[in-house]
Design a protein around this motif. Structure first.
Motif, short mmCIF file in Angstrom:
data_model
loop_
_atom_site.label_atom_id
_atom_site.label_comp_id
_atom_site.label_asym_id
_atom_site.label_seq_id
_atom_site.Cartn_x
_atom_site.Cartn_y
_atom_site.Cartn_z
N GLY A 6 0.63 -1.39 0.01
CA GLY A 6 0.03 -0.05 0.01
C GLY A 6 0.95 1.20 -0.06
N GLY A 7 2.11 1.12 -0.14
CA GLY A 7 2.81 2.63 -0.16
C GLY A 7 3.44 2.73 -1.52
N LEU A 8 3.93 3.96 -1.79
CA LEU A 8 4.28 4.46 -2.84
C LEU A 8 5.78 3.87 -3.04
CD1 LEU A 8 2.22 6.54 -2.87
CD2 LEU A 8 3.65 7.98 -3.82
N LEU A 9 5.96 3.18 -4.24
CA LEU A 9 7.25 2.77 -4.76
C LEU A 9 8.11 3.87 -5.04
CD1 LEU A 9 8.65 -0.20 -5.49
CD2 LEU A 9 7.88 0.32 -7.67
N LEU A 10 9.32 3.86 -4.37
CA LEU A 10 10.18 4.60 -4.68
C LEU A 10 11.43 4.02 -5.64
CD1 LEU A 10 11.00 6.25 -1.04
CD2 LEU A 10 9.46 7.35 -3.11
N ARG A 11 11.83 2.90 -5.39
CA ARG A 11 12.97 2.31 -5.89
C ARG A 11 12.96 0.85 -5.75
NH1 ARG A 11 19.00 3.90 -4.07
NH2 ARG A 11 20.26 2.71 -5.89
N CYS A 12 13.60 0.42 -7.06
CA CYS A 12 13.88 -1.05 -6.90
C CYS A 12 14.99 -1.37 -7.58
CB CYS A 12 12.71 -1.74 -7.97
SG CYS A 12 12.55 -3.49 -7.61
N HIS A 13 16.21 -1.94 -6.91
CA HIS A 13 17.25 -2.36 -7.46
C HIS A 13 17.81 -3.65 -7.09
CE1 HIS A 13 18.29 -0.43 -3.36
NE2 HIS A 13 19.26 -1.19 -3.62
N ILE A 14 18.78 -3.91 -7.71
CA ILE A 14 19.71 -5.12 -7.28
C ILE A 14 21.04 -4.95 -5.99
CG2 ILE A 14 20.95 -7.23 -8.11
CD1 ILE A 14 17.93 -6.93 -9.04
N GLU A 29 5.71 4.83 3.19
CA GLU A 29 4.42 4.78 3.67
C GLU A 29 4.10 6.18 3.97
OE1 GLU A 29 2.81 1.94 4.22
OE2 GLU A 29 4.62 1.03 3.26
N GLU A 30 2.69 6.38 3.59
CA GLU A 30 2.11 7.83 3.76
C GLU A 30 1.80 8.34 5.38
OE1 GLU A 30 -0.99 8.87 1.15
OE2 GLU A 30 0.19 8.05 -0.48
N VAL A 31 1.28 7.30 6.08
CA VAL A 31 0.93 7.70 7.31
C VAL A 31 2.05 8.18 8.34
CG1 VAL A 31 -0.42 6.89 9.25
CG2 VAL A 31 -1.06 6.41 6.90
N PRO A 32 2.78 7.09 8.58
CA PRO A 32 3.95 7.50 9.38
C PRO A 32 5.13 8.19 8.63
CG PRO A 32 4.17 5.01 8.81
CD PRO A 32 3.03 5.44 8.05
N ASN A 33 5.19 8.30 7.27
CA ASN A 33 6.06 9.23 6.68
C ASN A 33 7.41 8.49 6.76
OD1 ASN A 33 7.04 10.92 4.82
ND2 ASN A 33 7.13 12.52 6.50
N LYS A 34 7.65 7.19 6.65
CA LYS A 34 9.14 6.37 6.70
C LYS A 34 9.12 5.77 5.47
CE LYS A 34 9.11 6.09 11.71
NZ LYS A 34 9.28 5.14 12.75
N THR A 35 10.36 5.38 5.04
CA THR A 35 10.76 4.60 4.14
C THR A 35 10.90 3.11 4.43
OG1 THR A 35 11.67 6.53 2.94
CG2 THR A 35 12.49 4.41 2.13
#
Length: 60
Positions: A6-14, A29-35
């Motif tokens: 349910g969070g916004l995807l920021l980055r996907c890497h190897i 995550e939008e609610v706690p504003n954490k990555t």
């Protein structure tokens, strides 16, 4: 784009640890504003080749 939890995807890497490769997905995550980071391993505890990890990486 929405991530798996349910969070916004920021980055996907190897990433490589020792002799194995892993897929790392970072979401915000939008609610706690954490990555958050989620490490995905292969079927046997990590991918042996980087190309195998790239093939299994989700399309962004």
């Amino acid at each position: 784009m929405m991530g798996t939890q349910g969070g916004l995807l920021l980055r996907c890497h190897i990433a490589q640890k020792r002799k194995k490769y892993y897929i790392v997905i970072e979401t915000k995550e939008e609610v706690p504003n954490k990555t958050k980071r989620k490490w995905i391993s292969g079927p046997d505890g990590g991918f042996d080749k980087k190309k195998d990890a790239e093939k299994a990486m989700p399309v962004s």
